[in-house]
Design an enzyme around this catalytic site. Structure first.
Site, PDB file in Angstrom:
ATOM      1  N   ARG A  18       0.845  -1.214   0.000  1.00  0.00           N
ATOM      2  CA  ARG A  18       0.000   0.000   0.000  1.00  0.00           C
ATOM      3  C   ARG A  18       0.868   1.247   0.000  1.00  0.00           C
ATOM      4  NH1 ARG A  18      -3.353  -3.730   2.361  1.00  0.00           N
ATOM      5  NH2 ARG A  18      -5.216  -3.972   1.081  1.00  0.00           N
ATOM      6  N   ASP A  44      -0.169  -6.501  -3.625  1.00  0.00           N
ATOM      7  CA  ASP A  44      -1.583  -6.168  -3.410  1.00  0.00           C
ATOM      8  C   ASP A  44      -1.981  -5.224  -4.534  1.00  0.00           C
ATOM      9  OD1 ASP A  44      -4.174  -5.462  -2.135  1.00  0.00           O
ATOM     10  OD2 ASP A  44      -3.265  -6.399  -0.380  1.00  0.00           O
ATOM     11  N   HIS A  95      -7.190  -9.461  -4.052  1.00  0.00           N
ATOM     12  CA  HIS A  95      -6.182  -8.405  -3.831  1.00  0.00           C
ATOM     13  C   HIS A  95      -5.097  -8.470  -4.912  1.00  0.00           C
ATOM     14  CE1 HIS A  95      -7.358  -6.731   0.118  1.00  0.00           C
ATOM     15  NE2 HIS A  95      -7.842  -7.916   0.348  1.00  0.00           N
ATOM     16  N   ASP A 106      -7.228 -13.899   1.320  1.00  0.00           N
ATOM     17  CA  ASP A 106      -8.316 -13.168   1.980  1.00  0.00           C
ATOM     18  C   ASP A 106      -9.124 -12.339   0.993  1.00  0.00           C
ATOM     19  OD1 ASP A 106      -5.950 -11.623   1.633  1.00  0.00           O
ATOM     20  OD2 ASP A 106      -6.813 -10.050   2.881  1.00  0.00           O
ATOM     21  N   GLU A 107     -10.372 -12.139   1.360  1.00  0.00           N
ATOM     22  CA  GLU A 107     -11.239 -11.117   0.773  1.00  0.00           C
ATOM     23  C   GLU A 107     -11.351 -11.148  -0.754  1.00  0.00           C
ATOM     24  OE1 GLU A 107     -11.031  -7.666   4.145  1.00  0.00           O
ATOM     25  OE2 GLU A 107      -9.372  -7.668   2.717  1.00  0.00           O
ATOM     26  N   TRP A 155      -7.271 -14.179  11.296  1.00  0.00           N
ATOM     27  CA  TRP A 155      -7.330 -12.711  11.433  1.00  0.00           C
ATOM     28  C   TRP A 155      -8.727 -12.209  11.728  1.00  0.00           C
ATOM     29  CZ3 TRP A 155      -9.780  -8.929   8.379  1.00  0.00           C
ATOM     30  CH2 TRP A 155     -10.363  -9.378   7.173  1.00  0.00           C
ATOM     31  N   TYR A 204      -4.385  -6.038  15.389  1.00  0.00           N
ATOM     32  CA  TYR A 204      -4.325  -5.201  14.190  1.00  0.00           C
ATOM     33  C   TYR A 204      -3.781  -3.827  14.584  1.00  0.00           C
ATOM     34  CZ  TYR A 204      -5.807  -8.101  10.384  1.00  0.00           C
ATOM     35  OH  TYR A 204      -5.815  -9.049   9.394  1.00  0.00           O
ATOM     36  N   ASP A 243      -2.886  -1.493  12.678  1.00  0.00           N
ATOM     37  CA  ASP A 243      -3.251  -0.343  11.845  1.00  0.00           C
ATOM     38  C   ASP A 243      -4.409   0.417  12.496  1.00  0.00           C
ATOM     39  OD1 ASP A 243      -4.887  -2.576  11.319  1.00  0.00           O
ATOM     40  OD2 ASP A 243      -5.331  -1.957   9.267  1.00  0.00           O
ATOM     41  N   TRP A 278      -1.177  -3.126   8.356  1.00  0.00           N
ATOM     42  CA  TRP A 278      -1.601  -2.729   7.005  1.00  0.00           C
ATOM     43  C   TRP A 278      -1.338  -1.234   6.877  1.00  0.00           C
ATOM     44  CZ3 TRP A 278      -2.352  -6.927   4.324  1.00  0.00           C
ATOM     45  CH2 TRP A 278      -2.780  -8.081   4.963  1.00  0.00           C
ATOM     46  N   THR A 279      -0.997  -0.790   5.663  1.00  0.00           N
ATOM     47  CA  THR A 279      -0.503   0.592   5.605  1.00  0.00           C
ATOM     48  C   THR A 279      -1.306   1.521   4.683  1.00  0.00           C
ATOM     49  OG1 THR A 279       1.098  -0.025   3.913  1.00  0.00           O
ATOM     50  CG2 THR A 279       1.853  -0.093   6.203  1.00  0.00           C
ATOM     51  N   GLU A 280      -2.571   1.194   4.446  1.00  0.00           N
ATOM     52  CA  GLU A 280      -3.366   2.116   3.614  1.00  0.00           C
ATOM     53  C   GLU A 280      -3.271   3.550   4.129  1.00  0.00           C
ATOM     54  OE1 GLU A 280      -4.479  -0.781   4.799  1.00  0.00           O
ATOM     55  OE2 GLU A 280      -5.998  -1.690   3.512  1.00  0.00           O
TER      56      GLU A 280
END
Ligand code: ACM
Ligand code: ZN
Length: 663
Positions: free
Chosen positions: A135, A164, A241, A300-301, A367, A392, A394, A441-443
Site C-alpha cells: 500500500r 496487493d 487483492h 483473503d477477501e 485474522w 491489528y 493499523d 496494514w498501511t493504507e
C-alpha cells in the site's frame, strides 16, 4: 568543602547519564524466571568477560524436567552475572544468541549489572509482525532497521506483504511487467492513488511513484535477518487483492459472460490454466529468494464476483464438481499447496483459505477474530493467531482526536497486551497454535515515521505475549518497561508512539451517566444490527457510554436509520435529550444527517421537541470522530422517541450510538 565536592560529584554523575545497575526486570520480553542478588558487575565491553558453556549437565537436566517442546529447548538459556563476569549456559547456538540478547538488552541501559541469574525460553514458536509494503512502499534500509528492533525483542518472524492491488514490490525476472509497471502508480500515498482512480504507471514515467525490492536487496534482508534468527515470510496474494497482477498480466483475468472481454476485478481467474502457469512461475522465484518454510499466499477477501459469469471459471466448477465459487477458491488453494509442497515448502494463508475446504497441510493465519483459528486447530491444522480484535496495529492506539489518521478501531497497548493466543482453544489443540503475530496494514500509514509510530510500542506486547508464560505477564510492569524502551528507541532515531503521554480511552467510558432514562425500556421500530448489538435491548439506557472502540460492547449499531422510543414510566418535565454518535468512514459508519426528538404523554400522539443537524462535513478520509447530538427541550412527557436519519450523508451505512441521555 568536602560535602560540596560530594554533591557536585553526584550532580556530575547524574548529568553524565550514569545510571544505577540494571537487572533482568527491565527486559522485554520478560524472562521466564530470574533472581537478583546483592552486588554489581561492570561489563568490560569487549566480551572477554562472557563465558559460554554449551550442554552443561545441570542445565540440561533442569530443561528436561520442564518438558520443553523442541523450539523452546533450542532457544533456552541460563545467564548468570556474578563477580567474575557473565556465564551463559545453553543447548546450542540459538540459546546462546538469546542469552546474548538479554545481556545486550540490559547493557543498552547501563554497563553496570546487578548480580543475577536468568533461566529463559519462549512460550511460542512463532513471534512475528506483518508489514504491508504494497500500500505504501518501504525500502530495504527501512526494513533492516525494523529487523534490529524485532531482534532486540527476541522475535523470530517478519512477514512481508509484497503484493496487493496498490503495488507489486518484489523483482520477478520472468515477469518483468510486475516491477516495470505494477510497482508504480499515479498517487504517491495510497489514499491519493485510491481517490484518483487507482492508476498504475510505467517505471520511469514522470507520474510514477512507488518501488520494489530487487533480488539483491531481498538477499540482503534475508541474510541480515537470518543472522538474527529471524525468518522472512513472503506473501504473494491470490486469488484476491491482485488487481496489480491483472494490470501487468491481463492473461490472469476472468472473461465476461460472452467470453469476449477481460474482466478487471481484483481476483485472478482460477478457471484459466495460464493463471496457474504465471502464479507458479512467480512462486518459483519467491522460493528461490526466500528460504522460509512458509510461503504465504494471502487468500483473503476475494470478491469472487467475476467467477460466477466467467466461462472458464464455470467450466472449471463443472468439470471439477466444485461447490460454487468457494469450491473454486479451495481448488486454487489446493493446487497451489500441492505445488509448494512439491518444492518442500508449506502453504500459509489468511483464514478465508478455509472456505470451500482447507488444503490438507495448510497453516492458517487467523485474522477475523479467533474462531476460525480455533476451528482450524480442531481440524488438525497449525495456526498463527493474529486476530483483528487484538493484533491489528493499523488501528488507533490512542484517542483518535489526538492521533494521526488510522483505519479506525482502537487497540491501545493494554488491549493488545491482554491477548492470550490460547484463549478459547481446547487444551488438546494447544500444540497447533504456533504463535502470535500483529499486522500492520498501511493504507493510512504513508511515511516511515508513521510506520514506526504504529509498530512501537505495540510490537513489544507481541514479543512478550509470544515469549513469556501467561502467568508471568502483568501489564503495569510491562508498561513501565515499554516506556523505557520507547525512550531508548527515540534516542536511536526511531519514531515510536509517546507512550508516557498516552491520553487513554474515552473519558466518558469510565463513568456511568445518571439520567431519567437510565434503566428504562427501549422499543425499536428498526432493529439494531446483530453484529453490533452492544448489550442488546438495554444498551441505550444502561448508563454506559462507549470507549474509542466501536466494536466493544458499548456502541450499538444500526444498518441505516435509528428509530427508538423510550418509556420513562411516568409523565414528567424534560429539559434535555441527547446522544453521542460515532463516525468512521473507512468502516462505513457515519453521523446521521440529523436527529429528531419526538415526545408523547400517551405513547400515541407525538410532537417534535427538537432537531439537531450534523455540523460536521465528513471528508472521505476524515478518520474517526465522535459528536454529540443533544439539545434542550421544554416539555412534559412519558415517551421519548429519537430518530437518527442518515439522509443524504455521503457514506450511507451504519449509525452507532452509545446512550440516549434524558434529563
Ligand atoms: C486481512 O486483514 N484482510 C487479512
Ligand atoms: Zn474466470
Amino acid at each position: 568543602m568536602r560535602r560540596l565536592f560530594l554533591i557536585l560529584a553526584a550532580v556530575l554523575l547524574l548529568s553524565s547519564g550514569a545510571s544505577a545497575a540494571v537487572c533482568p526486570d527491565i527486559i522485554i520480553p520478560k524472562p521466564v524466571g530470574y533472581e537478583v542478588f546483592e552486588g554489581e558487575y561492570i561489563l568490560k565491553g569487549d566480551g572477554s568477560d562472557i563465558r559460554v558453556h554449551s550442554a552443561d549437565r545441570n542445565f540440561l537436566r533442569e530443561l528436561k524436567a520442564l518438558s520443553l517442546k523442541d523450539f523452546a529447548y533450542n532457544e533456552a538459556y541460563r545467564l548468570i552475572v556474578g563477580k567474575r563476569g557473565v556465564d551463559i549456559y545453553c543447548t546450542g547456538d540459538v540459546g546462546e544468541y538469546r542469552a546474548r540478547q538479554s545481556l545486550s538488552y540490559m547493557a543498552s541501559f547501563s554497563d553496570t549489572l546487578s548480580f543475577c541469574s536468568i533461566v529463559d525460553y519462549p512460550r511460542f514458536a512463532h513471534r512475528g509482525i506483518m508489514l504491508d509494503i504494497s500500500r505504501n512502499f518501504r525500502d530495504k534500509d527501512f526494513i533492516l532497521r525494523q529487523i534490529d528492533v524485532l531482534d532486540m525483542l527476541k522475535m523470530n518472524s517478519l512477514h512481508l506483504h509484497l503484493a496487493d492491488d496498490a503495488g507489486w514490490r518484489v523483482e520477478i525476472s520472468s515477469y518483468p511487467r510486475l516491477t516495470g509497471y505494477a510497482a508504480w502508480r499515479k498517487g504517491k500515498e495510497w489514499t491519493e492513488w485510491r481517490s484518483s482512480g487507482k492508476h498504475y504507471a510505467e517505471q520511469g514515467s514522470p507520474e510514477a511513484t512507488g518501488g520494489f525490492l530487487t533480488k539483491e536487496e531481498v538477499a540482503e534482508i534475508v541474510s541480515y535477518a537470518r543472522k538474527k534468527n529471524i525468518n522472512i515470510i513472503p506473501e504473494i496474494e491470490m486469488p484476491g487483492h491482485s488487481a496489480e497482477l491483472l494490470a501487468a498480466y491481463p492473461e490472469v483475468a476472468c472473461l465476461s459472460a460472452d467470453g469476449k472481454e477481460k474482466v478487471f476485478s481484483s481476483d485472478v481467474c482460477p478457471g484459466n490454466e495460464e493463471t496457474f502457469r504465471i502464479l507458479e512461475g512467480i512462486l518459483d522465484e519467491i522460493i528461490e529468494m526466500f528460504p522460509s518454510t512458509y510461503i504465504h499466499i494471502g487468500g483473503d477477501e476475494a470478491s469472487k464476483s467475476s467467477w460466477k459469469e466467467c466461462p472458464l471459471c464455470r467450466k472449471r466448477m463443472e468439470e471439477e464438481h466444485l461447490d460454487g465459487v468457494d469450491g473454486l477458491q479451495s481448488y486454487l488453494v489446493h493446487r497451489i499447496e500441492d505445488y509448494l509442497e512439491s518444492k518442500g515448502r508449506h502453504l500459509l494463508g489468511w483464514d478465508e483459505i478455509m472456505q470451500g475446504g482447507l488444503a490438507p497441510s495448510a497453516t492458517v493465519m487467523s485474522w477475523r477474530g479467533t474462531a476460525n483459528g480455533i476451528e482450524a486447530a480442531a481440524m488438525g491444522h497449525d495456526v498463527i493467531m493474529s486476530p483483528n480484535t487484538y493484533c491489528y496495529i493499523d488501528y488507533y492506539q490512542d484517542a483518535p482526536l489526538y492521533s494521526p489518521l488510522a483505519i479506525g478501531g482502537y487497540i491501545p497497548l493494554t488491549r493488545i497486551y491482554s491477548y492470550d493466543p490460547l484463549e478459547g482453544v481446547p487444551e488438546e489443540h494447544f500444540d497447533h497454535i504456533l504463535g502470535v503475530q500483529a499486522n500492520l496494514w498501511t493504507e493510512f500509514v504513508p511515511t516511515e515515521e508513521h510506520v514506526e509510530y504504529m509498530l512501537y510500542p505495540r510490537t513489544f506486547a507481541v514479543a512478550e505475549i509470544g515469549w513469556t508464560p501467561q502467568t508471568e505477564r502483568e501489564f503495569t510492569s510491562f508498561r513501565g518497561r515499554s516506556v523505557r524502551l520507547v525512550e531508548q528507541l527515540k534516542d536511536k532515531g526511531y519514531h515510536p508512539f509517546d507512550l508516557a503521554n498516552e491520553y487513554g480511552d474515552r473519558p466518558e467510558s469510565y463513568v456511568k451517566v445518571d439520567h431519567l432514562a437510565r434503566g428504562c425500556e427501549v422499543k425499536y421500530s428498526k432493529p439494531y444490527s446483530r453484529t453490533y448489538s452492544a448489550d442488546g435491548e438495554t444498551a441505550l439506557t444502561d448508563g454506559k457510554q462507549g470507549g474509542w472502540a466501536y466494536s466493544k460492547s458499548d456502541w450499538q449499531g444500526f444498518n441505516g436509520d435509528m428509530d427508538v422510543t423510550i418509556d420513562l414510566g411516568k409523565v414528567q418535565p424534560l429539559h434535555y435529550v441527547g446522544a453521542w454518535f460515532y463516525s468512521c468512514y473507512t468502516n462505513w459508519i457515519t453521523f446521521p444527517e440529523r436527529t429528531e426528538v419526538w415526545v408523547s404523554e400517551d405513547g400515541e400522539n407525538f410532537t417534535l421537541a427538537s432537531t439537531v443537524t450534523c455540523q460536521i462535513k465528513e471528508g472521505r478520509e476524515s478518520g474517526t470522530m465522535y459528536s454529540l447530538f443533544g439539545a434542550p427541550v421544554d416539555v412534559t412527557a412519558r415517551y421519548v422517541r429519537m430518530l437518527a436519519v442518515l439522509g443524504t450523508q455521503p457514506q450511507h451505512g451504519f449509525v452507532f450510538t452509545d446512550e440516549i441521555v434524558v434529563k
